[in-house]
Design a protein around this motif. Sequence first.
Motif, short mmCIF file in Angstrom:
data_model
loop_
_atom_site.label_atom_id
_atom_site.label_comp_id
_atom_site.label_asym_id
_atom_site.label_seq_id
_atom_site.Cartn_x
_atom_site.Cartn_y
_atom_site.Cartn_z
N THR A 85 68.58 9.29 40.60
CA THR A 85 69.76 8.80 39.88
C THR A 85 69.67 7.32 39.55
N LEU A 86 68.64 6.63 40.04
CA LEU A 86 68.41 5.23 39.71
C LEU A 86 67.07 5.09 39.02
N ASP A 87 67.03 4.29 37.96
CA ASP A 87 65.78 4.03 37.25
C ASP A 87 65.36 2.57 37.38
N ILE A 88 66.29 1.66 37.13
CA ILE A 88 66.04 0.22 37.22
C ILE A 88 66.93 -0.33 38.34
N VAL A 89 66.33 -1.12 39.22
CA VAL A 89 67.03 -1.61 40.41
C VAL A 89 66.92 -3.13 40.48
N TYR A 90 68.05 -3.79 40.66
CA TYR A 90 68.03 -5.24 40.91
C TYR A 90 67.39 -5.52 42.27
N ALA A 91 66.57 -6.56 42.33
CA ALA A 91 66.01 -7.00 43.60
C ALA A 91 65.85 -8.50 43.57
N ASN A 92 66.07 -9.13 44.71
CA ASN A 92 65.77 -10.55 44.82
C ASN A 92 64.56 -10.72 45.73
N ASP A 93 64.22 -11.96 46.04
CA ASP A 93 63.00 -12.23 46.78
C ASP A 93 63.05 -11.70 48.20
#
Length: 417
Positions: A85-93
């Motif tokens: 259900t997720l394709d693009i995911v925000y991520a930080n360092d």
Amino acid sequence: MPGFDLDRRRALGVLGAAAATTALVGGTARAQAPVQMISHRFPALEFYAEKMRGAVEGVEVNTQLMPFDKANELATIGLSSKADTLDIVYANDTTVHKYAKNGWLMPLDDLWAKFSDEFDLADFPERALAPYRYEGKLYCVPHNVNVMLFFYRRDLFEEAGKQPPATMAEYVELAKEFHTPMRAGTIKCLKPIDATMNEAHWYFNTIGDGWFDQDWRPVFNSENGVKAIEALKEVTGYAQRGYATAANDECTLALQQDLAAMGLQWASRTAAMDDPTKSRVVDLIDWAAAPGGHTRTATDGYAISAFTRQDPELLFRILATSSSAANMREGAAMLVPPRDSVLRDPELAKQFRQYPGILAALETAVPTPPLPEFYEAGEFITRRILQAVAGEMEVKAALDAAAAETTQLLESRGYYR
């Protein structure tokens, strides 16, 4: 745990609601299925979400934006369940290391090489890419370099004949001096987990000895670490009301509404100070490197879920298009561009008055430790820091308890073999 399973099902239901149209045909997702993106929310990321929605003609991108802790929670639930259900995911360092370690993200090295010339990816310097590497593999397309800097009311400082503080001691004194019943001496953002970790990062790296030693043993409870949190506790006496439940949005609002004289905040919030539709302090706030330096720097970017049913090349094209140099120039008022051609453009420094302060802060800023369990340990650490600040525990006892809990967690993950 029944309650957790129920929460997991509810969260997956939220994540999957917008993806209900992704029916399968012959084992693959229909071409017209919307791309599902989940992200932290602040002005720069709202800008990039808009660019993603229009990145590829005919492709719908459903962008779900929310405060960091909620985005991290829902992404963790969805990815750990191997949900598509997720394709693009925000991520930080920091979160990228957790996600990558668990096998939740798709390595991007091959796609990066394939599309490097088309999207001028060589414009991203290694310092922007390094935080997004785990065990040598790249997992994110950088969209924003962020840094925490010192916001201060230029008019109030000029009236008082004061300069921005250079040391923590000067900062404490100014917070006390500027504190009134109508205006706090400083903002403090201590909502668990992320906001408290941001503040603590500054204190631990300026007064203390950092977070961990080279073997991942906690040092934040050292003698200097205790002094750091004692200083934080003292400054909260001059903070705005509700600081213990305040994160970036609430602290930004306090500065905008003339409810505080100064404080630590992200560079991505500088433009909001001069927004005449929301701010009462237009052209009254200036920026500098924080007293003592060593504030947090972070990178904001987007990764591709390892469990997506979408075409990875399509998803990468969305990310590369949205992070173009043209888009970064367009959004330069609200973001710190990771592309060298944009960040180092002298015309931007002339056009946007916050850039000198941002560049000064970047000189000494440091990222959080590249520990996949950093935010997991943060649950212990922030709880104990808030107990110390509230006077429920002595500072030394609180930090010792946090160190013991963190050590137990890391020991269970095999860090001390």
